[in-house]
Design a protein around this motif. Structure first.
Motif, PDB file in Angstrom:
ATOM      1  N   ASN A 122       0.820  -1.217   0.000  1.00 27.12           N
ATOM      2  CA  ASN A 122       0.000   0.000   0.000  1.00 27.12           C
ATOM      3  C   ASN A 122       0.850   1.260   0.000  1.00 27.12           C
ATOM      4  N   GLN A 123       1.999   1.200   0.644  1.00 24.20           N
ATOM      5  CA  GLN A 123       2.893   2.362   0.674  1.00 24.20           C
ATOM      6  C   GLN A 123       3.327   2.755  -0.734  1.00 24.20           C
ATOM      7  N   PHE A 124       3.425   1.756  -1.600  1.00 23.98           N
ATOM      8  CA  PHE A 124       3.836   2.011  -2.983  1.00 23.98           C
ATOM      9  C   PHE A 124       2.641   1.936  -3.930  1.00 23.98           C
ATOM     10  N   HIS A 125       1.461   2.246  -3.403  1.00 22.00           N
ATOM     11  CA  HIS A 125       0.212   2.341  -4.160  1.00 22.00           C
ATOM     12  C   HIS A 125      -0.145   1.045  -4.878  1.00 22.00           C
ATOM     13  N   GLY A 126       0.165  -0.083  -4.255  1.00 23.83           N
ATOM     14  CA  GLY A 126      -0.206  -1.376  -4.804  1.00 23.83           C
ATOM     15  C   GLY A 126       0.636  -1.826  -5.980  1.00 23.83           C
ATOM     16  N   ARG A 127       1.594  -1.030  -6.370  1.00 22.13           N
ATOM     17  CA  ARG A 127       2.456  -1.384  -7.504  1.00 22.13           C
ATOM     18  C   ARG A 127       3.850  -1.661  -6.959  1.00 22.13           C
ATOM     19  N   GLU A 131      12.712  -2.556  -6.593  1.00 21.57           N
ATOM     20  CA  GLU A 131      13.357  -1.549  -5.732  1.00 21.57           C
ATOM     21  C   GLU A 131      12.560  -1.310  -4.449  1.00 21.57           C
ATOM     22  N   HIS A 132      11.235  -1.427  -4.518  1.00 24.40           N
ATOM     23  CA  HIS A 132      10.409  -1.254  -3.327  1.00 24.40           C
ATOM     24  C   HIS A 132      10.594  -2.413  -2.355  1.00 24.40           C
ATOM     25  N   LEU A 148       3.936 -14.598   0.720  1.00 26.41           N
ATOM     26  CA  LEU A 148       4.727 -14.112  -0.407  1.00 26.41           C
ATOM     27  C   LEU A 148       4.053 -14.448  -1.729  1.00 26.41           C
ATOM     28  N   VAL A 149       3.573 -15.678  -1.877  1.00 29.87           N
ATOM     29  CA  VAL A 149       2.943 -16.098  -3.122  1.00 29.87           C
ATOM     30  C   VAL A 149       1.598 -15.416  -3.310  1.00 29.87           C
ATOM     31  N   CYS A 150       0.870 -15.214  -2.233  1.00 29.10           N
ATOM     32  CA  CYS A 150      -0.473 -14.654  -2.335  1.00 29.10           C
ATOM     33  C   CYS A 150      -0.488 -13.136  -2.449  1.00 29.10           C
ATOM     34  N   SER A 151       0.628 -12.515  -2.306  1.00 33.39           N
ATOM     35  CA  SER A 151       0.640 -11.053  -2.326  1.00 33.39           C
ATOM     36  C   SER A 151       0.839 -10.535  -3.751  1.00 33.39           C
ATOM     37  N   ASP A 152       0.911  -9.220  -3.839  1.00 38.95           N
ATOM     38  CA  ASP A 152       1.143  -8.574  -5.125  1.00 38.95           C
ATOM     39  C   ASP A 152       2.565  -8.766  -5.617  1.00 38.95           C
ATOM     40  N   VAL A 153       3.386  -9.434  -4.817  1.00 33.95           N
ATOM     41  CA  VAL A 153       4.779  -9.628  -5.182  1.00 33.95           C
ATOM     42  C   VAL A 153       4.878 -10.477  -6.453  1.00 33.95           C
ATOM     43  N   GLU A 154       3.881 -11.357  -6.678  1.00 34.40           N
ATOM     44  CA  GLU A 154       3.866 -12.162  -7.900  1.00 34.40           C
ATOM     45  C   GLU A 154       3.978 -11.275  -9.124  1.00 34.40           C
TER      46      GLU A 154
END
Length: 160
Positions: A122-127, A131-132, A148-154
């Motif tokens: 959320n700090q990086f607006h979901g993107r 680098e974040h 990790l797998v379930c997050s937006d990191v994918e």
């Protein structure tokens, strides 16, 4: 008698920060933080530079943000969140400020890592970009592979 008068003189400049209520607030809620920050914007505190006063207002805001989510996280997550929020607020003001290993260890030992992943995202607006994730130390503290797998990191892994 003289010591009482001098004590009153010392306390007097800070009396402006009292809202007049005798009820003490035990936590810093968003409304309390907002009131404190309004007064910090209007009243110059003795012995603090303008920059230090701005930093104090940032800390008050960070504490209120952490307190709002306090019931859903453990102490280690709250510590990481507090310092990560401070880091995020200072990011634009200074060159290359990194989180210390102390903050990364708090996140590592937290049982609320899913909340921390969401907060970082959320700090990086979901993107989330590489680098974040590197800036937050995420891959150093993440121990829950399902989070990790379930997050937006994918998404960012495929974009790298």
């Amino acid at each position: 008698m003289a010591s009482t008068a001098s004590a009153a003189k010392v306390i007097k400049p800070f009396a402006a920060f009292s809202n007049g209520d005798d009820d003490e607030v035990e936590t810093v809620t968003e409304s309390v933080a907002s009131a404190i920050n309004e007064k910090l914007a209007k009243i110059a505190l003795p012995q603090l530079s303008r920059q230090e006063q701005i930093h104090l207002a940032d800390i008050v805001e960070c504490v209120a943000t952490v307190e709002k989510q306090r019931r859903s996280m453990d102490d280690n997550a709250a510590r990481f969140m507090l310092f990560f929020r401070q880091h995020a607020l200072r990011r634009g003001r200074a060159n290359e400020i990194n989180l210390s290993w102390r903050e990364i260890k708090w996140a590592y030992h937290s049982n609320s890592q899913d909340i921390l992943v969401d907060m970082v995202s959320n700090q990086f607006h979901g993107r989330m970009l590489w680098e974040h994730a590197r800036e937050s130390g995420m891959f150093m503290w993440m121990t829950d592979s399902t989070a990790l797998v379930c997050s937006d990191v994918e998404d960012f892994c495929f974009s790298y």
